[in-house]
Design a protein around this motif. Sequence first.
Motif, PDB file in Angstrom:
ATOM      1  N   ARG A  74       0.830  -1.208   0.000  1.00 21.93           N
ATOM      2  CA  ARG A  74       0.000   0.000   0.000  1.00 21.93           C
ATOM      3  C   ARG A  74       0.866   1.260   0.000  1.00 21.93           C
ATOM      4  NH1 ARG A  74      -3.261  -3.150   3.623  1.00 21.93           N
ATOM      5  NH2 ARG A  74      -2.274  -2.160   5.409  1.00 21.93           N
ATOM      6  N   ASP A  75       1.952   1.251   0.781  1.00 21.33           N
ATOM      7  CA  ASP A  75       2.832   2.423   0.828  1.00 21.33           C
ATOM      8  C   ASP A  75       3.520   2.659  -0.516  1.00 21.33           C
ATOM      9  OD1 ASP A  75       2.149   2.805   3.456  1.00 21.33           O
ATOM     10  OD2 ASP A  75       3.993   1.914   4.280  1.00 21.33           O
ATOM     11  N   ARG A  76       3.962   1.585  -1.163  1.00 19.29           N
ATOM     12  CA  ARG A  76       4.640   1.728  -2.457  1.00 19.29           C
ATOM     13  C   ARG A  76       3.698   2.277  -3.527  1.00 19.29           C
ATOM     14  NH1 ARG A  76       4.833  -1.817  -6.540  1.00 19.29           N
ATOM     15  NH2 ARG A  76       4.107  -3.530  -5.238  1.00 19.29           N
ATOM     16  N   ILE A  77       2.484   1.767  -3.570  1.00 19.94           N
ATOM     17  CA  ILE A  77       1.521   2.237  -4.576  1.00 19.94           C
ATOM     18  C   ILE A  77       1.074   3.658  -4.267  1.00 19.94           C
ATOM     19  CG2 ILE A  77      -0.784   1.829  -5.520  1.00 19.94           C
ATOM     20  CD1 ILE A  77      -0.163  -1.160  -5.353  1.00 19.94           C
ATOM     21  N   ALA A  78       0.909   3.996  -2.997  1.00 13.39           N
ATOM     22  CA  ALA A  78       0.544   5.372  -2.638  1.00 13.39           C
ATOM     23  C   ALA A  78       1.653   6.333  -3.049  1.00 13.39           C
ATOM     24  CB  ALA A  78       0.289   5.471  -1.132  1.00 13.39           C
ATOM     25  N   ALA A  79       2.899   5.918  -2.963  1.00 14.57           N
ATOM     26  CA  ALA A  79       4.013   6.767  -3.400  1.00 14.57           C
ATOM     27  C   ALA A  79       4.020   6.918  -4.916  1.00 14.57           C
ATOM     28  CB  ALA A  79       5.338   6.183  -2.919  1.00 14.57           C
ATOM     29  N   GLU A  80       3.646   5.870  -5.637  1.00 12.18           N
ATOM     30  CA  GLU A  80       3.572   5.961  -7.104  1.00 12.18           C
ATOM     31  C   GLU A  80       2.549   7.011  -7.541  1.00 12.18           C
ATOM     32  OE1 GLU A  80       2.786   2.172  -8.898  1.00 12.18           O
ATOM     33  OE2 GLU A  80       4.569   1.261  -8.013  1.00 12.18           O
ATOM     34  N   TYR A  81       1.438   7.104  -6.831  1.00  7.27           N
ATOM     35  CA  TYR A  81       0.392   8.068  -7.170  1.00  7.27           C
ATOM     36  C   TYR A  81       0.586   9.404  -6.449  1.00  7.27           C
ATOM     37  CZ  TYR A  81      -2.162   4.533  -9.727  1.00  7.27           C
ATOM     38  OH  TYR A  81      -2.524   3.595 -10.650  1.00  7.27           O
ATOM     39  N   ALA A  82       1.694   9.575  -5.752  1.00  5.80           N
ATOM     40  CA  ALA A  82       2.063  10.821  -5.070  1.00  5.80           C
ATOM     41  C   ALA A  82       0.967  11.297  -4.121  1.00  5.80           C
ATOM     42  CB  ALA A  82       2.411  11.904  -6.081  1.00  5.80           C
ATOM     43  N   LEU A  83       0.440  10.358  -3.352  1.00  9.26           N
ATOM     44  CA  LEU A  83      -0.589  10.712  -2.378  1.00  9.26           C
ATOM     45  C   LEU A  83       0.072  11.290  -1.129  1.00  9.26           C
ATOM     46  CD1 LEU A  83      -2.912   7.587  -2.589  1.00  9.26           C
ATOM     47  CD2 LEU A  83      -3.363   9.861  -3.486  1.00  9.26           C
ATOM     48  N   PRO A  84      -0.533  12.304  -0.528  1.00  9.31           N
ATOM     49  CA  PRO A  84       0.011  12.820   0.729  1.00  9.31           C
ATOM     50  C   PRO A  84      -0.139  11.748   1.829  1.00  9.31           C
ATOM     51  CG  PRO A  84      -2.047  13.919   0.169  1.00  9.31           C
ATOM     52  CD  PRO A  84      -1.692  13.067  -0.994  1.00  9.31           C
ATOM     53  N   PRO A  85       0.651  11.843   2.890  1.00  8.35           N
ATOM     54  CA  PRO A  85       0.624  10.806   3.937  1.00  8.35           C
ATOM     55  C   PRO A  85      -0.758  10.569   4.550  1.00  8.35           C
ATOM     56  CG  PRO A  85       2.486  12.274   4.279  1.00  8.35           C
ATOM     57  CD  PRO A  85       1.688  12.839   3.158  1.00  8.35           C
ATOM     58  N   VAL A  86      -1.571  11.603   4.654  1.00  7.01           N
ATOM     59  CA  VAL A  86      -2.911  11.443   5.225  1.00  7.01           C
ATOM     60  C   VAL A  86      -3.755  10.531   4.351  1.00  7.01           C
ATOM     61  CG1 VAL A  86      -5.026  12.676   5.805  1.00  7.01           C
ATOM     62  CG2 VAL A  86      -2.810  13.675   6.363  1.00  7.01           C
ATOM     63  N   LEU A  87      -3.674  10.709   3.032  1.00  7.15           N
ATOM     64  CA  LEU A  87      -4.448   9.862   2.120  1.00  7.15           C
ATOM     65  C   LEU A  87      -3.774   8.513   1.900  1.00  7.15           C
ATOM     66  CD1 LEU A  87      -5.651  12.444  -0.535  1.00  7.15           C
ATOM     67  CD2 LEU A  87      -6.930  11.433   1.342  1.00  7.15           C
ATOM     68  N   ALA A  88      -2.455   8.453   1.992  1.00  8.41           N
ATOM     69  CA  ALA A  88      -1.753   7.176   1.821  1.00  8.41           C
ATOM     70  C   ALA A  88      -2.167   6.199   2.906  1.00  8.41           C
ATOM     71  CB  ALA A  88      -0.244   7.396   1.849  1.00  8.41           C
ATOM     72  N   ALA A  89      -2.475   6.690   4.090  1.00  4.65           N
ATOM     73  CA  ALA A  89      -2.906   5.814   5.179  1.00  4.65           C
ATOM     74  C   ALA A  89      -4.301   5.240   4.922  1.00  4.65           C
ATOM     75  CB  ALA A  89      -2.892   6.571   6.496  1.00  4.65           C
ATOM     76  N   VAL A  95      -5.412   4.165   1.919  1.00  4.54           N
ATOM     77  CA  VAL A  95      -5.420   3.214   0.793  1.00  4.54           C
ATOM     78  C   VAL A  95      -5.719   1.824   1.326  1.00  4.54           C
ATOM     79  CG1 VAL A  95      -4.039   2.190  -1.041  1.00  4.54           C
ATOM     80  CG2 VAL A  95      -3.826   4.608  -0.554  1.00  4.54           C
ATOM     81  N   GLN A  96      -6.684   1.147   0.664  1.00  2.13           N
ATOM     82  CA  GLN A  96      -7.104  -0.192   1.080  1.00  2.13           C
ATOM     83  C   GLN A  96      -7.139  -1.106  -0.125  1.00  2.13           C
ATOM     84  OE1 GLN A  96     -10.915   0.259   2.904  1.00  2.13           O
ATOM     85  NE2 GLN A  96     -10.148   1.448   4.622  1.00  2.13           N
ATOM     86  N   GLY A  97      -7.220  -2.386   0.165  1.00  8.21           N
ATOM     87  CA  GLY A  97      -7.346  -3.381  -0.890  1.00  8.21           C
ATOM     88  C   GLY A  97      -6.717  -4.693  -0.467  1.00  8.21           C
ATOM     89  N   GLY A  98      -7.228  -5.793  -1.037  1.00  9.88           N
ATOM     90  CA  GLY A  98      -6.733  -7.108  -0.687  1.00  9.88           C
ATOM     91  C   GLY A  98      -5.577  -7.556  -1.549  1.00  9.88           C
ATOM     92  N   ASP A  99      -5.576  -7.144  -2.814  1.00  5.90           N
ATOM     93  CA  ASP A  99      -4.479  -7.511  -3.709  1.00  5.90           C
ATOM     94  C   ASP A  99      -3.971  -6.258  -4.409  1.00  5.90           C
ATOM     95  OD1 ASP A  99      -6.720  -7.053  -5.244  1.00  5.90           O
ATOM     96  OD2 ASP A  99      -6.386  -8.724  -6.622  1.00  5.90           O
ATOM     97  N   GLU A 100      -2.969  -6.414  -5.254  1.00  2.08           N
ATOM     98  CA  GLU A 100      -2.324  -5.248  -5.867  1.00  2.08           C
ATOM     99  C   GLU A 100      -3.276  -4.481  -6.782  1.00  2.08           C
ATOM    100  OE1 GLU A 100       1.693  -4.039  -8.341  1.00  2.08           O
ATOM    101  OE2 GLU A 100       1.443  -6.090  -7.634  1.00  2.08           O
ATOM    102  N   ALA A 101      -4.116  -5.179  -7.537  1.00  7.42           N
ATOM    103  CA  ALA A 101      -5.045  -4.497  -8.450  1.00  7.42           C
ATOM    104  C   ALA A 101      -6.052  -3.647  -7.665  1.00  7.42           C
ATOM    105  CB  ALA A 101      -5.776  -5.521  -9.316  1.00  7.42           C
ATOM    106  N   ALA A 102      -6.572  -4.184  -6.572  1.00  8.59           N
ATOM    107  CA  ALA A 102      -7.544  -3.440  -5.774  1.00  8.59           C
ATOM    108  C   ALA A 102      -6.883  -2.234  -5.108  1.00  8.59           C
ATOM    109  CB  ALA A 102      -8.164  -4.349  -4.715  1.00  8.59           C
ATOM    110  N   VAL A 103      -5.650  -2.395  -4.659  1.00  4.59           N
ATOM    111  CA  VAL A 103      -4.934  -1.283  -4.026  1.00  4.59           C
ATOM    112  C   VAL A 103      -4.676  -0.186  -5.055  1.00  4.59           C
ATOM    113  CG1 VAL A 103      -2.762  -0.629  -2.910  1.00  4.59           C
ATOM    114  CG2 VAL A 103      -3.918  -2.715  -2.223  1.00  4.59           C
ATOM    115  N   ARG A 104      -4.270  -0.567  -6.269  1.00  2.00           N
ATOM    116  CA  ARG A 104      -4.026   0.425  -7.326  1.00  2.00           C
ATOM    117  C   ARG A 104      -5.306   1.189  -7.674  1.00  2.00           C
ATOM    118  NH1 ARG A 104       0.731   0.693  -9.532  1.00  2.00           N
ATOM    119  NH2 ARG A 104       2.140  -1.058  -9.405  1.00  2.00           N
ATOM    120  N   LYS A 105      -6.404   0.473  -7.784  1.00  2.00           N
ATOM    121  CA  LYS A 105      -7.678   1.111  -8.134  1.00  2.00           C
ATOM    122  C   LYS A 105      -8.083   2.118  -7.058  1.00  2.00           C
ATOM    123  CE  LYS A 105     -12.399  -0.031  -9.438  1.00  2.00           C
ATOM    124  NZ  LYS A 105     -13.380  -1.088  -9.625  1.00  2.00           N
ATOM    125  N   HIS A 106      -7.938   1.739  -5.794  1.00  2.00           N
ATOM    126  CA  HIS A 106      -8.308   2.639  -4.704  1.00  2.00           C
ATOM    127  C   HIS A 106      -7.362   3.832  -4.643  1.00  2.00           C
ATOM    128  CE1 HIS A 106      -9.151   3.745  -0.417  1.00  2.00           C
ATOM    129  NE2 HIS A 106     -10.359   3.636  -0.910  1.00  2.00           N
TER     130      HIS A 106
END
Length: 167
Positions: free
Chosen positions: A97-112, A114-125
Amino acid sequence: MTEQTPTPAEAIPGGVVNPATPPAPEEPVELTGSQEYSSEATGEPIPAPVPAEPDYKALYEKMQADLDATRQRSTEAGVEADELRAQVAQLQEQGLRDRIAAEYALPPVLAALVQGGDEAAVRKHAEALAAVAAPKPLLGAGGLTPHAEPDPYKGLAEKLRQRRYGI
């Protein structure tokens, strides 16, 4: 065989023999062919000690207790291993979740968030959060496209030309 009292030199390590002490007479030890000792009081032969048979019940109980203790430690180690596996899985999911949130340049508040069970769901969220978190472009301030940045020098050159030439 009679037990004799040791001399002071024998009893005390590093002791010195008193010259007044008479030396102890040495008695030869006699053994018969069957390794029997004789009692000096009665003169009857004393048989050699027979080694005692081990207590098999006590050995069995000790081994059973050791086995039970080993089984208990094995069960505890299995539970600890399961807890560690769950912790590793949780850390791996958090790392994803942290790696994908960094790819989308999400601020730390929104990076926390991010949810999902697998990589595709995490990317979509993360993509949905990035769309909400991205700044909105000012409409009409840009060039040909509404989301382009305005050129700060474009209007300045036109004003200078008008001022200088009066056109």
